[in-house]
Design a protein around this motif. Structure first.
Motif, PDB file in Angstrom:
ATOM      1  N   UNK A 283       0.833  -1.206   0.000  1.00  0.00           N
ATOM      2  CA  UNK A 283       0.000   0.000   0.000  1.00  0.00           C
ATOM      3  C   UNK A 283       0.864   1.251   0.000  1.00  0.00           C
ATOM      4  N   UNK A 284       1.948   1.261   0.789  1.00  0.00           N
ATOM      5  CA  UNK A 284       2.813   2.442   0.856  1.00  0.00           C
ATOM      6  C   UNK A 284       3.510   2.692  -0.487  1.00  0.00           C
ATOM      7  N   UNK A 285       3.979   1.655  -1.157  1.00  0.00           N
ATOM      8  CA  UNK A 285       4.630   1.844  -2.456  1.00  0.00           C
ATOM      9  C   UNK A 285       3.645   2.374  -3.501  1.00  0.00           C
ATOM     10  N   UNK A 286       2.427   1.864  -3.497  1.00  0.00           N
ATOM     11  CA  UNK A 286       1.420   2.358  -4.438  1.00  0.00           C
ATOM     12  C   UNK A 286       1.091   3.821  -4.171  1.00  0.00           C
TER      13      UNK A 286
ATOM     14  N   UNK B 129       4.512  10.690  -6.048  1.00  0.00           N
ATOM     15  CA  UNK B 129       5.663  11.125  -6.836  1.00  0.00           C
ATOM     16  C   UNK B 129       5.234  11.590  -8.234  1.00  0.00           C
ATOM     17  N   UNK B 130       4.268  10.884  -8.814  1.00  0.00           N
ATOM     18  CA  UNK B 130       3.774  11.322 -10.125  1.00  0.00           C
ATOM     19  C   UNK B 130       3.113  12.694 -10.023  1.00  0.00           C
TER      20      UNK B 130
ATOM     21  N   UNK C 259      -1.653   8.498   6.263  1.00  0.00           N
ATOM     22  CA  UNK C 259      -1.482   7.296   7.064  1.00  0.00           C
ATOM     23  C   UNK C 259      -2.808   6.614   7.389  1.00  0.00           C
ATOM     24  N   UNK C 260      -3.837   7.429   7.656  1.00  0.00           N
ATOM     25  CA  UNK C 260      -5.137   6.838   8.003  1.00  0.00           C
ATOM     26  C   UNK C 260      -5.685   6.007   6.848  1.00  0.00           C
ATOM     27  N   UNK C 261      -5.570   6.538   5.626  1.00  0.00           N
ATOM     28  CA  UNK C 261      -6.050   5.796   4.468  1.00  0.00           C
ATOM     29  C   UNK C 261      -5.252   4.527   4.217  1.00  0.00           C
ATOM     30  N   UNK C 262      -3.936   4.595   4.398  1.00  0.00           N
ATOM     31  CA  UNK C 262      -3.108   3.408   4.194  1.00  0.00           C
ATOM     32  C   UNK C 262      -3.423   2.325   5.227  1.00  0.00           C
TER      33      UNK C 262
ATOM     34  N   UNK D  83       7.287   1.988   5.945  1.00  0.00           N
ATOM     35  CA  UNK D  83       7.315   1.625   4.527  1.00  0.00           C
ATOM     36  C   UNK D  83       7.294   2.859   3.640  1.00  0.00           C
ATOM     37  N   UNK D  84       6.512   3.875   4.007  1.00  0.00           N
ATOM     38  CA  UNK D  84       6.472   5.126   3.234  1.00  0.00           C
ATOM     39  C   UNK D  84       7.837   5.811   3.260  1.00  0.00           C
TER      40      UNK D  84
END
Length: 518
Positions: free
Chosen positions: A318-321, A327-328, A361-364, A400-401
């Motif tokens: 989830x953090x990588x996505x 970043x985009x 963070x809450x959404x992740x 992870x983020x």
């Protein structure tokens, strides 16, 4: 008869007779012949009187027994003394012999009397001892009864105290569970407040930086007029916590000696060191705290380990996505205003290094919990949800983020059940079968940087490992290896059976940062 006998005893004739015999003996050689004869006659007369009284008593005693009362005793004892030669000096029985017979009879009588007295005395003493023993036995019975009563009272008291302590213990456990739930709630709220405060602080710093740069741009040449107009319009926009566009409008690249994309960049080296240290803390502390929380709801040790591993695996996914989307977005907005001299990628990385806390963070955390609910490999009782390990999931998403935000990001190794055990990436757990080649389930992922292994993970190998869903397992037991195979130095102490213990952080593999960064 009894009165005559009592009168004869009271007179004491035999005592007087004995005293006259003793005085005659003392004065025998002093007296003359006539005096000695007179004394002898006197004693004979006294003796005759006593014998007369005794014969009367004998007659009365024999008459009380009837016609033949005492006949046998008289024939055997009295008649031999009344023979014709009894009172004569010549005969078979001499005077000395009769006196010796009398002396022996008297001695025997005295011995019999002494024995009778001793017997009566011993009997009295035995009766007295028996009474004393009976009294002691009665005292012992009373003491035993008192002790039994006291024991019954103590038993009743201890039973009531035990019931009271059990009730008190249950109340304390219930209060402790409520307090732990409240502490977890407060920790989650404290984490959110910390994130909000961090965002507010960064926004205030951005506002101060924008204000200073706006003043400097107003005094600069006209070549920066376009940038000044963009900055002014950005400042007029409303700023909200976590708004990416407000921070992008305020961002200006600061020239530096090295590139932020370099692996030797100080930001990369320092933050990578801190994140690896935090990774060790997650393994040795946060993971065990989460296992303790899960143990209160589920006794399946293997399933609890699968939940922890799947949670951190989903947290990285989830953090990588989310970071790719972030970043985009940053690249798209900086491309419109980027004028150099640095490359666009360097500007994007520099902005990300300054704003690593702009994450949801809450959404992740919610995405990770939804992924755990969809997974068929893990389960919890109906009265529990995966939100009980929310603090662990939150810290995993945050770490992870931050690892994904590095110029050279850190990631976890891809892991699947029933894969071939890789000794370069994992170490076996203490309850593994050391001859098994397949991984039954993973306990902690390996930390990677590209193709390099920075930190080893931990896995449990079992024979017959399959890709099927998790099944209920018993509490872990240490299996014996068939051969004395030496353990690797990278092994750390695993948690004890059903008891929490702080294990050593995962072993570190050789990395290019071990020489100067640590």
């Amino acid at each position: 008869m009894a009165e005559s006998l009592r009168r004869l005893v009271n007179i004491g004739t035999f005592t007087v007779l004995q005293e006259k015999l003793e005085r005659w003996l003392d004065n025998y050689y002093i007296n003359t012949c006539d005096q000695n004869v007179a004394r002898c006659c006197e004693i004979i007369e006294l003796n005759a009187k006593v014998q007369g009284q005794l014969f009367k008593l004998l007659q009365v005693t024999a008459e009380s027994g009837g016609m033949y009362g005492g006949a046998s005793i008289i024939k055997s004892r009295l008649l031999p003394f009344l023979g014709q030669n009894f009172f004569t000096s010549g005969g078979s029985v001499t005077a000395d012999t009769s006196l010796s017979v009398l002396a022996e009879s008297a001695a025997k009588n005295r011995e019999i009397d002494d024995l009778q007295d001793m017997y009566e005395t011993s009997l009295n003493e035995l009766e007295a001892d028996l009474k004393d023993k009976e009294a002691e036995n009665q005292d012992l019975r009373d003491e035993l009864l008192d002790a039994k009563t006291e024991l019954d009272r103590s038993t009743r008291t201890s039973t009531s105290d035990k019931i009271f302590l059990e009730n008190e213990n249950r109340d304390l456990r219930r209060k402790l569970a409520l307090a732990e739930d409240e502490v977890r709630t407060l920790r989650s709220k404290a984490g959110m407040m910390t994130d909000y405060e961090t965002q507010i602080r960064h926004l205030r710093d951005d506002i101060a930086l924008l204000t200073a740069r706006r003043d400097s741009l107003y005094r600069s040449t006209s070549s920066f007029a376009k940038d000044d107009s963009i900055l002014s319009s950005t400042i007029r926009e409303e700023k909200k916590p976590g708004d990416v566009y407000s921070s992008l409008g305020a961002y200006r690249y600061t020239p530096r000696v090295g590139s932020p994309l370099s692996i030797d960049d100080p930001v990369q080296r320092v933050r990578q060191q801190n994140y690896i240290s935090r990774w060790n803390d997650m393994f040795s502390q946060d993971r065990l705290d989460a296992m303790d929380t899960l143990r209160r709801y589920s006794d399946d040790y293997e399933n609890n380990q699968r939940i922890i591993f799947l949670a951190i695996q989903e947290a990285f996914s989830v953090a990588k996505l989310a970071f790719r989307q972030f970043k985009m977005k940053v690249r798209a907005n900086l491309a419109a205003t980027h004028i150099g001299p640095e490359t666009l990628e360097e500007a994007v990385q520099d902005y990300i290094n300054r704003n690593t806390d702009l994450c949801d963070l809450t959404g992740m955390v919610a995405d990770v919990i939804r992924a755990l609910n969809r997974s068929p490999k893990v389960f919890l009782p109906p009265d529990a949800t995966f939100s009980i390990v929310q603090p662990f999931i939150r810290e995993s998403c945050k770490l992870a983020w931050n690892m994904s935000a590095l110029a050279h990001p850190l990631d976890i190794a891809v892991a699947t059940d029933a894969e071939l055990f890789d000794n370069n990436k994992y170490r076996r757990s203490y309850d593994s079968e050391y001859t098994a080649p397949l991984v039954n389930h993973h306990i902690w992922p390996a930390l990677m940087q590209g193709a390099k292994v920075l930190m080893k993970g931990e896995a449990c190998t079992r024979r017959g490992a399959s890709l099927g869903a998790s099944r209920r397992s018993r509490s872990p037991t240490r299996s014996v290896s068939p051969s004395p195979r030496p353990r690797s130095r990278s092994r750390s102490a695993s948690p004890s059976r059903r008891i929490r213990s702080r294990s050593v952080s995962p072993s570190r593999s050789r990395s290019p940062f071990s020489s100067g960064a640590w």
